[in-house]
Design an enzyme around this catalytic site. Structure first.
Site, PDB file in Angstrom:
ATOM      1  N   GLY A 227       0.778  -1.229   0.000  1.00  0.00           N
ATOM      2  CA  GLY A 227       0.000   0.000   0.000  1.00  0.00           C
ATOM      3  C   GLY A 227       0.808   1.276   0.000  1.00  0.00           C
ATOM      4  O   GLY A 227       0.250   2.365   0.189  1.00  0.00           O
ATOM      5  N   GLU A 268       4.214  -6.710   1.101  1.00  0.00           N
ATOM      6  CA  GLU A 268       3.746  -7.113  -0.224  1.00  0.00           C
ATOM      7  C   GLU A 268       3.564  -5.909  -1.145  1.00  0.00           C
ATOM      8  O   GLU A 268       2.438  -5.572  -1.544  1.00  0.00           O
ATOM      9  CB  GLU A 268       2.429  -7.879  -0.106  1.00  0.00           C
ATOM     10  CG  GLU A 268       2.536  -9.173   0.675  1.00  0.00           C
ATOM     11  CD  GLU A 268       1.181  -9.833   0.883  1.00  0.00           C
ATOM     12  OE1 GLU A 268       0.163  -9.264   0.430  1.00  0.00           O
ATOM     13  OE2 GLU A 268       1.140 -10.891   1.521  1.00  0.00           O
ATOM     14  N   PRO A 269       4.627  -5.238  -1.517  1.00  0.00           N
ATOM     15  CA  PRO A 269       4.487  -4.099  -2.430  1.00  0.00           C
ATOM     16  C   PRO A 269       4.172  -4.555  -3.846  1.00  0.00           C
ATOM     17  O   PRO A 269       4.730  -5.543  -4.333  1.00  0.00           O
ATOM     18  CB  PRO A 269       5.879  -3.451  -2.374  1.00  0.00           C
ATOM     19  CG  PRO A 269       6.796  -4.608  -2.105  1.00  0.00           C
ATOM     20  CD  PRO A 269       6.030  -5.525  -1.183  1.00  0.00           C
ATOM     21  N   GLY A 270       3.266  -3.850  -4.479  1.00  0.00           N
ATOM     22  CA  GLY A 270       2.979  -4.107  -5.893  1.00  0.00           C
ATOM     23  C   GLY A 270       3.258  -2.852  -6.681  1.00  0.00           C
ATOM     24  O   GLY A 270       4.270  -2.715  -7.362  1.00  0.00           O
ATOM     25  N   ARG A 307      -7.338   2.628 -15.258  1.00  0.00           N
ATOM     26  CA  ARG A 307      -7.254   3.224 -13.927  1.00  0.00           C
ATOM     27  C   ARG A 307      -7.898   4.611 -13.819  1.00  0.00           C
ATOM     28  O   ARG A 307      -8.560   4.901 -12.811  1.00  0.00           O
ATOM     29  CB  ARG A 307      -5.803   3.282 -13.453  1.00  0.00           C
ATOM     30  CG  ARG A 307      -5.176   1.910 -13.266  1.00  0.00           C
ATOM     31  CD  ARG A 307      -3.784   1.988 -12.658  1.00  0.00           C
ATOM     32  NE  ARG A 307      -3.851   2.358 -11.253  1.00  0.00           N
ATOM     33  CZ  ARG A 307      -3.494   3.530 -10.771  1.00  0.00           C
ATOM     34  NH1 ARG A 307      -3.025   4.481 -11.586  1.00  0.00           N
ATOM     35  NH2 ARG A 307      -3.596   3.798  -9.486  1.00  0.00           N
ATOM     36  N   TYR A 311     -10.612   4.185 -11.048  1.00  0.00           N
ATOM     37  CA  TYR A 311     -10.164   4.664  -9.747  1.00  0.00           C
ATOM     38  C   TYR A 311      -9.992   6.173  -9.674  1.00  0.00           C
ATOM     39  O   TYR A 311      -9.466   6.675  -8.675  1.00  0.00           O
ATOM     40  CB  TYR A 311      -8.804   4.032  -9.398  1.00  0.00           C
ATOM     41  CG  TYR A 311      -8.779   2.532  -9.373  1.00  0.00           C
ATOM     42  CD1 TYR A 311      -9.657   1.801  -8.581  1.00  0.00           C
ATOM     43  CD2 TYR A 311      -7.856   1.823 -10.136  1.00  0.00           C
ATOM     44  CE1 TYR A 311      -9.627   0.423  -8.552  1.00  0.00           C
ATOM     45  CE2 TYR A 311      -7.804   0.439 -10.114  1.00  0.00           C
ATOM     46  CZ  TYR A 311      -8.693  -0.259  -9.318  1.00  0.00           C
ATOM     47  OH  TYR A 311      -8.653  -1.628  -9.290  1.00  0.00           O
ATOM     48  N   CYS A 337     -15.607   3.225 -27.761  1.00  0.00           N
ATOM     49  CA  CYS A 337     -16.987   3.703 -27.794  1.00  0.00           C
ATOM     50  C   CYS A 337     -17.553   3.692 -26.377  1.00  0.00           C
ATOM     51  O   CYS A 337     -18.389   2.879 -26.015  1.00  0.00           O
ATOM     52  CB  CYS A 337     -17.828   2.828 -28.727  1.00  0.00           C
ATOM     53  SG  CYS A 337     -19.486   3.478 -29.000  1.00  0.00           S
ATOM     54  N   GLU A 338     -17.032   4.580 -25.582  1.00  0.00           N
ATOM     55  CA  GLU A 338     -17.344   4.711 -24.165  1.00  0.00           C
ATOM     56  C   GLU A 338     -16.671   6.002 -23.741  1.00  0.00           C
ATOM     57  O   GLU A 338     -15.769   6.496 -24.419  1.00  0.00           O
ATOM     58  CB  GLU A 338     -16.761   3.531 -23.394  1.00  0.00           C
ATOM     59  CG  GLU A 338     -17.347   3.304 -22.017  1.00  0.00           C
ATOM     60  CD  GLU A 338     -18.658   2.539 -22.058  1.00  0.00           C
ATOM     61  OE1 GLU A 338     -19.637   3.056 -21.489  1.00  0.00           O
ATOM     62  OE2 GLU A 338     -18.722   1.465 -22.673  1.00  0.00           O
ATOM     63  N   TYR A 365      -0.912  -2.081 -12.784  1.00  0.00           N
ATOM     64  CA  TYR A 365      -2.335  -2.180 -13.124  1.00  0.00           C
ATOM     65  C   TYR A 365      -2.655  -1.466 -14.435  1.00  0.00           C
ATOM     66  O   TYR A 365      -3.733  -0.922 -14.614  1.00  0.00           O
ATOM     67  CB  TYR A 365      -3.202  -1.639 -11.981  1.00  0.00           C
ATOM     68  CG  TYR A 365      -2.867  -2.303 -10.672  1.00  0.00           C
ATOM     69  CD1 TYR A 365      -3.279  -3.603 -10.413  1.00  0.00           C
ATOM     70  CD2 TYR A 365      -2.094  -1.658  -9.712  1.00  0.00           C
ATOM     71  CE1 TYR A 365      -2.941  -4.234  -9.225  1.00  0.00           C
ATOM     72  CE2 TYR A 365      -1.750  -2.282  -8.523  1.00  0.00           C
ATOM     73  CZ  TYR A 365      -2.178  -3.570  -8.286  1.00  0.00           C
ATOM     74  OH  TYR A 365      -1.841  -4.202  -7.123  1.00  0.00           O
TER      75      TYR A 365
END
Length: 410
Positions: A227, A268-270, A307, A311, A337-338, A365
């Site tokens: 995190g 647990e870093p991502g 993202r 988010y 098309c969005e 991500y």
């Protein structure tokens, strides 16, 4: 005119040359940055026996995983497929933590057969695991500490209404099941969320772990999750990992003294490991003026970088083809098309059709959440390592869209 802070090359390799050689859109990763981030964490937690478990869901390309292993880190996987990819990259079963959420127990059994550590995420999973294995297979338990932390609510995972982990208020139930099946619990785990700035949040979660841990005599490690927040734009704060390391390590050492023996501290870093290493390079298809806005339409969209839409994530963007030119304000939008606004109201060096635009902080991500929405193809991936650009994933082609479709004679 001020010198731009936006890179035009990585390890001496021009981003423009990568764009021309491999085409756009293309994800580009700086391998040295990933190694550097791992070393930073090692230094920050140098006073304790540390294991870094890279959260592979952030970016799962086998070559990135090989770099992570080269740097001395291990991995956390959330699916059986991630486990197998990690093994393809050379990780042993002992180096893999498996943290499932709501999966069929058959997948857990397959993970056990492969020899990886399972992180038990629910009371029902504990019961199934206990009935199947008793104390023959060591396991970890994921605790929900009821701490609201992180940025966007979708990436806060340790609060009372989160689906993740077992509520700390159910500790009595946990202990009943442990005793019933004589479970061998060797680790406790929490993860409160992403984009956490305050070291005290990590310590607050740690205190929940420390108190719960006194009920488990066979522990080998405590896992504090990840995190750590990274910088997304100029002036943006980031987690002071050295402060986190100092505060958490001190508290952890005090706990180990009370516990009676030394344990390992896991993190647990991502995003922290790969986000800043990554760039998404796109090409401008059209510059569209309206009475109120000027849009830059590019050859990518939410199918490649979701993202910002999912988010409200901020990705700094600059015009590689006019990096220090006079700036104008644009909305950078995709070809889906969005509504896929990748960047809103951004001042960028004046854009013309055919310019290369670069999105920063795209390593985490980005590709891992890419899709074939609108039947669009997923992009190529390139790793810059030891001063050379290496293709590590080919761009999809049309036949890939039909590869697994079963065509009927209708």
């Amino acid at each position: 005119m001020p010198v731009s802070q936006n890179p035009i090359s990585i390890q001496g390799v021009s981003l423009e040359s990568i764009s021309r050689k491999f085409g756009t859109p293309v994800y580009v990763y700086d391998g040295e940055k990933i190694i550097s981030q791992i070393e930073t964490l090692k230094q920050a937690f140098s006073e304790v026996p540390l294991k870094i478990k890279y959260a592979t869901k952030a970016l799962t390309n086998v070559n990135i995983l090989k770099l992570v292993k080269r740097a001395g880190a291990e991995v956390d996987a959330v699916s059986i497929e991630e486990i197998k990819i990690c093994m393809e990259a050379g990780f042993s079963a002992a180096e893999i933590m498996y943290t499932p959420s709501g999966v069929n127990f058959r997948e857990v059994q397959e993970a056990v057969e492969l020899g990886v550590m399972v992180n038990l995420d629910s009371i029902s999973l504990m019961e199934d695991f206990g009935a199947a294995y008793g104390n023959s297979i060591p396991a970890c338990i994921r605790i929900n500490p009821h701490i609201m932390a992180g940025g966007n609510e979708k990436i806060s995972v340790g609060h009372v209404q989160s689906k993740f982990g077992i509520s700390i208020e159910q500790l009595t139930d946990i202990l009943v099941i442990v005793k019933k099946f004589d479970l061998k619990i060797v680790g406790l785990h929490i993860h409160t969320g992403s984009d956490i700035l305050d070291a005290e949040i990590f310590l607050k979660g740690g205190n929940v772990l420390f108190e719960a841990a006194t009920n488990f005599p066979d522990l080998r490690f405590l896992d504090f999750g990840g995190g750590f927040k990274v910088t997304y734009k100029e002036g943006d704060p980031s987690t002071d990992v050295h402060e986190v390391g100092r505060i958490v390590s001190e508290a952890f050492q005090q706990f180990c003294t009370k516990y009676g023996r030394k344990l390992e501290l896991w993190i647990e870093p991502g995003k922290f490991l790969v986000s800043e290493s990554g760039y998404l390079i796109v090409e401008s298809n059209v510059v569209k003026n309206t009475p109120q806005l000027t849009f830059v339409g590019v050859d990518s969209g939410l199918n490649h970088l979701i993202r910002p839409m999912m988010y409200d994530a901020f990705h700094d963007v600059y015009n590689l083809s006019n990096i220090d030119g006079d700036q104008e304000t644009y909305n950078v939008v995709g070809y889906i098309c969005e509504t896929d606004t990748l960047a809103k109201n951004r001042k960028i060096g004046k854009v013309k059709k055919g310019d290369f635009l670069v999105f920063k902080n795209a390593g985490a991500y980005g590709f891992s959440m890419a899709s074939n929405y609108n039947s669009r193809l997923r992009p190529a991936e390139v790793l810059v390592w030891e001063g050379k650009a290496h293709l590590i994933r080919k761009r999809e082609e049309f036949h890939d869209l039909l590869r697994h479709q079963v065509i009927l004679d209708i």
